[in-house]
Design a protein around this motif. Structure first.
Motif, PDB file in Angstrom:
ATOM      1  N   GLU A 150      16.345 -23.457  11.501  1.00  0.00           N
ATOM      2  CA  GLU A 150      16.388 -23.792  10.075  1.00  0.00           C
ATOM      3  C   GLU A 150      17.100 -25.114   9.838  1.00  0.00           C
ATOM      4  O   GLU A 150      16.715 -25.887   8.954  1.00  0.00           O
ATOM      5  CB  GLU A 150      17.095 -22.672   9.301  1.00  0.00           C
ATOM      6  CG  GLU A 150      16.316 -21.366   9.280  1.00  0.00           C
ATOM      7  CD  GLU A 150      17.116 -20.223   8.690  1.00  0.00           C
ATOM      8  OE1 GLU A 150      18.207 -20.497   8.118  1.00  0.00           O
ATOM      9  OE2 GLU A 150      16.670 -19.065   8.785  1.00  0.00           O
ATOM     10  N   THR A 177      13.160 -15.987   9.789  1.00  0.00           N
ATOM     11  CA  THR A 177      13.823 -14.684   9.790  1.00  0.00           C
ATOM     12  C   THR A 177      13.986 -14.170   8.370  1.00  0.00           C
ATOM     13  O   THR A 177      13.735 -13.007   8.071  1.00  0.00           O
ATOM     14  CB  THR A 177      15.197 -14.781  10.480  1.00  0.00           C
ATOM     15  OG1 THR A 177      15.008 -15.254  11.814  1.00  0.00           O
ATOM     16  CG2 THR A 177      15.891 -13.430  10.506  1.00  0.00           C
ATOM     17  N   ASN A 178      14.438 -15.043   7.470  1.00  0.00           N
ATOM     18  CA  ASN A 178      14.561 -14.687   6.050  1.00  0.00           C
ATOM     19  C   ASN A 178      13.869 -15.778   5.250  1.00  0.00           C
ATOM     20  O   ASN A 178      14.490 -16.744   4.815  1.00  0.00           O
ATOM     21  CB  ASN A 178      16.026 -14.555   5.646  1.00  0.00           C
ATOM     22  CG  ASN A 178      16.182 -14.000   4.233  1.00  0.00           C
ATOM     23  OD1 ASN A 178      15.249 -14.042   3.424  1.00  0.00           O
ATOM     24  ND2 ASN A 178      17.360 -13.493   3.919  1.00  0.00           N
ATOM     25  N   GLY A 180      12.528 -15.883   2.267  1.00  0.00           N
ATOM     26  CA  GLY A 180      12.949 -16.061   0.878  1.00  0.00           C
ATOM     27  C   GLY A 180      14.185 -16.922   0.761  1.00  0.00           C
ATOM     28  O   GLY A 180      14.287 -17.796  -0.107  1.00  0.00           O
ATOM     29  N   ASN A 181      15.137 -16.709   1.652  1.00  0.00           N
ATOM     30  CA  ASN A 181      16.373 -17.492   1.658  1.00  0.00           C
ATOM     31  C   ASN A 181      16.094 -18.955   1.947  1.00  0.00           C
ATOM     32  O   ASN A 181      16.636 -19.856   1.295  1.00  0.00           O
ATOM     33  CB  ASN A 181      17.343 -16.909   2.689  1.00  0.00           C
ATOM     34  CG  ASN A 181      18.602 -17.735   2.834  1.00  0.00           C
ATOM     35  OD1 ASN A 181      18.666 -18.641   3.651  1.00  0.00           O
ATOM     36  ND2 ASN A 181      19.607 -17.414   2.039  1.00  0.00           N
ATOM     37  N   TRP A 230       4.130 -14.864  -1.634  1.00  0.00           N
ATOM     38  CA  TRP A 230       5.347 -15.672  -1.607  1.00  0.00           C
ATOM     39  C   TRP A 230       5.416 -16.672  -2.756  1.00  0.00           C
ATOM     40  O   TRP A 230       6.508 -17.035  -3.196  1.00  0.00           O
ATOM     41  CB  TRP A 230       5.505 -16.337  -0.249  1.00  0.00           C
ATOM     42  CG  TRP A 230       5.980 -15.348   0.758  1.00  0.00           C
ATOM     43  CD1 TRP A 230       5.246 -14.696   1.698  1.00  0.00           C
ATOM     44  CD2 TRP A 230       7.311 -14.832   0.848  1.00  0.00           C
ATOM     45  NE1 TRP A 230       6.039 -13.813   2.394  1.00  0.00           N
ATOM     46  CE2 TRP A 230       7.314 -13.878   1.903  1.00  0.00           C
ATOM     47  CE3 TRP A 230       8.495 -15.078   0.167  1.00  0.00           C
ATOM     48  CZ2 TRP A 230       8.458 -13.176   2.273  1.00  0.00           C
ATOM     49  CZ3 TRP A 230       9.642 -14.392   0.532  1.00  0.00           C
ATOM     50  CH2 TRP A 230       9.609 -13.463   1.570  1.00  0.00           C
ATOM     51  N   SER A 234       8.717 -16.535  -5.128  1.00  0.00           N
ATOM     52  CA  SER A 234       9.611 -17.704  -5.157  1.00  0.00           C
ATOM     53  C   SER A 234       9.503 -18.572  -6.402  1.00  0.00           C
ATOM     54  O   SER A 234      10.458 -19.276  -6.751  1.00  0.00           O
ATOM     55  CB  SER A 234       9.346 -18.578  -3.930  1.00  0.00           C
ATOM     56  OG  SER A 234       8.004 -19.023  -3.913  1.00  0.00           O
ATOM     57  N   GLU A 317       7.375  -6.710  -2.617  1.00  0.00           N
ATOM     58  CA  GLU A 317       8.190  -6.560  -1.423  1.00  0.00           C
ATOM     59  C   GLU A 317       7.703  -5.429  -0.519  1.00  0.00           C
ATOM     60  O   GLU A 317       8.191  -5.268   0.588  1.00  0.00           O
ATOM     61  CB  GLU A 317       9.649  -6.298  -1.835  1.00  0.00           C
ATOM     62  CG  GLU A 317      10.224  -7.425  -2.687  1.00  0.00           C
ATOM     63  CD  GLU A 317      11.549  -7.058  -3.319  1.00  0.00           C
ATOM     64  OE1 GLU A 317      12.079  -5.978  -2.982  1.00  0.00           O
ATOM     65  OE2 GLU A 317      12.060  -7.839  -4.136  1.00  0.00           O
TER      66      GLU A 317
END
Length: 330
Positions: A150, A177-178, A180-181, A230, A234, A317
């Motif tokens: 990242e 891995t995440n 959304g973050n 997504w 988002s 989700e």
């Protein structure tokens, strides 16, 4: 006439269809055809960091025979080869800006910032309206931490943003891995837009000849679901434009992306399959849909069905088919 104006990487565009980076926009003739067909903006064919490095190494090796005693000349030829490729790209930007009156977006496919920090200035000086960075590090290294992968994205964004005043967009892959973050943090990092998602070369097998071959090149009309999910999740929280990309082959999918909160959408495979005329057809049908729904502008319905406004946000989700198979008897 309906008001189809919207934005792409913060730029005002006349409608939501942007031609994504591809060979469709590798020549001035192709760029003119796409513009005449109704494209609101065009992302030029990407310059690939890996291809430039490979070409430089091959050319230098031929010139010098890879003689380690000629390192000074090696550096010189290495620079010359790379510079020639980049100058050709800059020339395409200048010619495109003279030929058409819609935004022209430069595209760089990279995995580091070593080559692109200085090149970014040349892109801006050539007149590009924005730059789209296709950043991807395939996460196959078993010793690579997710945070290290990242960090590459944020380092590239920071370095390029330090040099540019034109908008910068990031075309992302969904492999985090995440996710959304990462989307949320990048959207507030100073970029003007995030394009969801990049499409990569896939691997397939020829089982009759025991060969590894390239898989399906173009997206299909049913390949939009992950992007839709997504964009929906988002768009309501992002600090920049969210742009949809992947599986957008008709006006129905375009409308879905706009309802999910996309500011605009990149289209490529549909144009390869049906020709530039598909752009005008999609826009005509979009207007007809807006007429049936009695809406006059994109802004009236954009984001209406995003997760942040949904009465059942948990559906975005859910990943299991509970509703369909929970009552199935074996």
């Amino acid at each position: 006439m309906k008001d189809l104006k919207t934005t792409y990487l913060g730029l005002s565009i006349k409608n939501p269809i942007v031609v994504g980076s591809s060979g469709l926009a590798s020549t001035i003739g192709g760029i003119k055809k796409l513009t005449n067909a109704g494209a609101a903006a065009i992302v030029l064919k990407s310059v690939f960091e890996e291809e430039i490095k490979a070409e430089a190494e091959q050319t230098v090796g031929q010139q010098l025979g890879m003689d380690e005693n000629n390192l000074e000349f090696y550096d010189y030829y290495d620079y010359q080869v790379k510079n020639e490729v980049l100058e050709n790209y800059v020339s395409l930007i200048r010619e495109a800006k003279e030929a058409v009156d819609i935004p022209i977006i430069a595209s760089i496919n990279c995995s580091s910032y070593s080559e692109w920090v200085s090149f970014a200035n040349k892109i801006e000086d050539a007149g590009a309206d924005a730059i789209e960075l296709n950043i991807f590090k395939l996460p196959f290294g078993i010793n690579d931490e997710a945070s290290e992968i990242e960090k590459v994205y944020f380092d590239i964004v920071r370095k390029v943003k330090e040099r540019l005043s034109i908008p910068v967009g990031i075309k992302l892959a969904p492999y985090f891995t995440n996710l959304g973050n990462v989307i949320n943090r990048l959207s507030h990092s100073g970029v003007s837009g995030l394009i969801l998602f990049n499409r990569f070369t896939s691997v397939d097998y020829d089982i009759e000849n025991d060969q590894v071959i390239t898989g399906k090149v173009y997206s299909g009309a049913d390949d939009y679901a992950n992007t839709l999910r997504w964009v929906s999740i988002s768009s309501n929280l992002a600090g920049c434009d969210i742009v949809a990309s992947g599986g957008i082959h008709d006006y129905r999918t375009l409308v879905k992306m706009l309802l999910a909160g996309a500011a605009s959408a990149e289209v490529v495979s549909a144009i390869y399959k049906e020709g530039p005329e598909v752009i005008g057809a999609m826009l005509k049908e979009l207007e007809a849909w807006m007429e049936r729904r009695n809406v006059n502008s994109i802004n009236e319905f954009k984001g209406r069905l995003c997760q942040g406004k949904a009465t059942n946000p948990e559906v975005f989700e859910r990943v299991q088919f509970m509703r369909y198979f929970s009552g199935h008897k074996h």
